[in-house]
Design a protein around this motif. Structure first.
Motif, PDB file in Angstrom:
ATOM      1  N   GLY A   1       0.816  -1.214   0.000  1.00 24.57           N
ATOM      2  CA  GLY A   1       0.000   0.000   0.000  1.00 24.57           C
ATOM      3  C   GLY A   1       0.843   1.254   0.000  1.00 24.57           C
ATOM      4  O   GLY A   1       0.537   2.236  -0.694  1.00 24.57           O
ATOM      5  N   ALA A   2       1.941   1.257   0.770  1.00 22.26           N
ATOM      6  CA  ALA A   2       2.816   2.430   0.827  1.00 22.26           C
ATOM      7  C   ALA A   2       3.509   2.679  -0.509  1.00 22.26           C
ATOM      8  O   ALA A   2       3.678   3.833  -0.928  1.00 22.26           O
ATOM      9  N   LEU A   3       3.903   1.605  -1.195  1.00 19.86           N
ATOM     10  CA  LEU A   3       4.522   1.764  -2.511  1.00 19.86           C
ATOM     11  C   LEU A   3       3.554   2.415  -3.492  1.00 19.86           C
ATOM     12  O   LEU A   3       3.940   3.277  -4.292  1.00 19.86           O
ATOM     13  N   GLY A   4       2.286   2.006  -3.441  1.00 20.46           N
ATOM     14  CA  GLY A   4       1.293   2.614  -4.314  1.00 20.46           C
ATOM     15  C   GLY A   4       1.078   4.078  -4.016  1.00 20.46           C
ATOM     16  O   GLY A   4       0.962   4.901  -4.933  1.00 20.46           O
ATOM     17  N   ASP A   5       1.051   4.446  -2.739  1.00 16.58           N
ATOM     18  CA  ASP A   5       0.869   5.845  -2.363  1.00 16.58           C
ATOM     19  C   ASP A   5       1.989   6.710  -2.925  1.00 16.58           C
ATOM     20  O   ASP A   5       1.752   7.840  -3.366  1.00 16.58           O
TER      21      ASP A   5
ATOM     22  N   PRO B   1      -4.008  -4.288  -1.810  1.00 15.52           N
ATOM     23  CA  PRO B   1      -4.392  -2.927  -1.424  1.00 15.52           C
ATOM     24  C   PRO B   1      -4.703  -2.043  -2.625  1.00 15.52           C
ATOM     25  O   PRO B   1      -5.506  -1.123  -2.530  1.00 15.52           O
ATOM     26  N   GLY B   2      -4.086  -2.358  -3.777  1.00  6.89           N
ATOM     27  CA  GLY B   2      -4.269  -1.507  -4.949  1.00  6.89           C
ATOM     28  C   GLY B   2      -5.656  -1.549  -5.538  1.00  6.89           C
ATOM     29  O   GLY B   2      -6.170  -0.542  -6.029  1.00  6.89           O
ATOM     30  N   SER B   3      -6.328  -2.711  -5.485  1.00  4.06           N
ATOM     31  CA  SER B   3      -7.635  -2.824  -6.128  1.00  4.06           C
ATOM     32  C   SER B   3      -8.653  -1.894  -5.488  1.00  4.06           C
ATOM     33  O   SER B   3      -9.535  -1.362  -6.167  1.00  4.06           O
ATOM     34  N   LEU B   4      -8.542  -1.655  -4.188  1.00  2.79           N
ATOM     35  CA  LEU B   4      -9.465  -0.751  -3.510  1.00  2.79           C
ATOM     36  C   LEU B   4      -8.993   0.694  -3.555  1.00  2.79           C
ATOM     37  O   LEU B   4      -9.782   1.617  -3.773  1.00  2.79           O
TER      38      LEU B   4
END
Length: 498
Positions: free
Chosen positions: A73-77, A124-127
């Motif tokens: 999730g942190a990588l996506g942010d 985490p990315g799908s949401l």
């Protein structure tokens, strides 16, 4: 803060395409989580697996997912939610193909570890992609649609997977992910806008990811898991087992020290645990999801190797549980919002425990309608009372700015519960070697495992009744963040987006 992105509407082509990408991606994860247990007897027989191999087939995936989902999730942010989401989809698909091509248990287990790492980027990315991409007026509808249709895929997963196992091979439960992944990538590249957390990106130069915390958490879980799985073969006093326990415990202790030193920049800010409610809810999560993990692991193998059912019938056996979750979770969430979480979180585990005790009477030649269905329905009804109130209570127990990490940690706690149950239960009930293929040994182990799982649920009920209360009203800026819909299935409580 999130970078400006097109405010998608659900009625547009871009909105529908973005929803399609998120739903299909979640469907891959759901299919994998519901069907791999059903495939265990077949792949075990074909690859010559022992009980420990079957445990690692499940736990290799869960370990990586539990350890790295917060980092995903942190990588996506920071680097872009669509980018990391696509990376996770491609990684998950490639690892799925490796699983399907496995020629031995070592190969399969290694591929499952890789698949779990891909899932930690994808889940985490799908949401978060939906949260960041849709107009605020349509965001609730988009997330609700995602949750509902993803739940349908959960219900259909055992049917499709069981049919693939019976008609073709267990390998096809992994190969089916490849065309799904291609469809996700094409839809995401065409319609999903990129977004990232501006604050996370600006802080990137001076603030490193909590890699040390992530690795220590994985090592702590991995050490304890290895010891539990290896103990039946080597003995509890084996130097290898004792060393694994020591490594796991030391890693967990150092993890706590590292996270405390990093403060709010840690992967898991230890200040969250100053909330007694947050701490209790996560202990409750571990206990309840341990029972769920043990139930699904043992039931699928037992129904095929002792009762004599096909993979398709075994997959069908748990469909009523999923349907109850889909139909009843929203109502359970509304009830908890009205009366508080204590009663649902106390009654739910008791009802689920009653279902597991009923299932202990299932034996060779059992009738689905008389022997299996009542227990599954009771277990599903109890779980339905738990899932939505638990998710909402976890988010309400912390300040709004910590909603993402709180949801992510609760997700990791649920995975860890299943991980530890699958590791520990065979040891507790004396199942090892090829005992899963021997009717007498597996019958005794199954009944013992259902009893242990029922005890876990009753312990969760006692914990809820004594220590869980309605979250107090917080100061401005610390209000609950209901970013997950009440009908979100229990295995997909992805990291709530920022």
């Amino acid at each position: 803060m999130t970078t400006s992105a097109p405010a998608l509407r659900t009625g547009t082509a871009a909105g529908r395409g973005t929803l399609l990408a998120a739903i299909l991606a979640s469907g891959m994860v759901f299919l994998d989580s519901t069907v791999v247990n059903v495939a265990l007897p077949r792949l075990g027989a074909e690859l010559g697996a022992n009980v420990a191999d079957l445990q690692w087939t499940i736990n290799g995936y869960l370990l990586m997912l539990a350890a790295f989902v917060l980092l995903g999730g942190a990588l996506g942010d920071r680097f872009g939610r669509r980018r990391i989401f696509l990376l996770g989809v491609a990684w998950f698909a490639a690892a799925s193909v490796l699983c399907g091509l496995s020629q031995g248990t070592g190969w399969l287990i290694a591929a499952r570890f890789l698949q779990g790492a891909g899932g930690a980027l994808l889940t985490p990315g799908s949401l978060s992609v939906l949260q960041a991409s849709f107009h605020p007026d349509d965001r609730g509808k988009a997330i609700g649609t995602w949750s509902g249709l993803s739940g349908v895929s959960t219900a259909l997963g055992p049917l499709l997977g069981g049919w693939l196992i019976d008609a073709l091979s267990w390998r096809w439960i992994f190969f089916i992910n490849l065309p799904l992944a291609v469809a996700v990538v094409l839809a995401a590249l065409r319609w999903v806008p990129e977004s990232r957390d501006v604050n996370a990106s600006r802080a990137g130069a001076g603030r490193r990811f909590d890699v040390a915390g992530t690795l220590l958490g994985a090592l702590g879980l991995g050490g304890v898991t290895y010891a539990l799985i290896d103990a039946p073969a080597r003995g509890l006093r084996s130097p290898t087992v004792l060393a694994a326990v020591l490594v796991g415990v030391l890693a967990a202790a150092v993890f706590v020290l590292v996270e405390r030193r990093r403060g709010d920049s840690a992967m898991l800010p230890t200040g969250l645990f100053t909330s007694r409610l947050f701490s209790v809810l996560n202990v409750f999560t571990v206990v309840v999801y341990a029972a769920l993990g043990g139930f699904t692991f043992f039931l699928a193998v037992y129904l095929q190797n002792v009762v004599g059912w096909s993979a398709l019938l075994t997959g069908l056996a748990t469909v009523p549980m999923t349907l109850l979750l889909l139909v009843g979770s929203a109502r359970a969430g509304a009830l908890a919002a009205r009366i508080g979480p204590r009663l649902p979180l106390t009654v739910g585990p008791v009802v689920a425990a009653a279902g597991l005790l009923l299932l202990r009477r299932v034996g060779p030649g059992a009738s689905y309608w008389v022997d299996v269905l009542p227990g599954v329905v009771l277990f599903g009804a109890g779980l339905t009372l738990v899932v939505a109130p638990l998710t909402a209570s976890v988010l309400a127990a912390v300040a709004d700015r910590f909603a993402g990490v709180a949801s992510g940690f609760n997700n990791a706690a649920s995975r860890a519960g299943g991980l530890l149950a699958v590791a520990a239960l065979p040891l507790l009930v004396g199942l090892s070697g090829t005992g899963y293929a021997q009717k007498a040994a597996l019958t005794g182990a199954f009944r013992g495992a259902m009893l242990w799982c029922a005890v876990l649920l009753l312990a969760g009920a006692a914990l809820a009744g004594l220590l869980i209360h309605r979250p107090e009203r917080k100061a401005p800026g610390a209000q609950p963040c209901p970013s997950l819909p009440a009908s979100t299935p229990p295995d997909q409580q992805g990291r709530a987006p920022s």
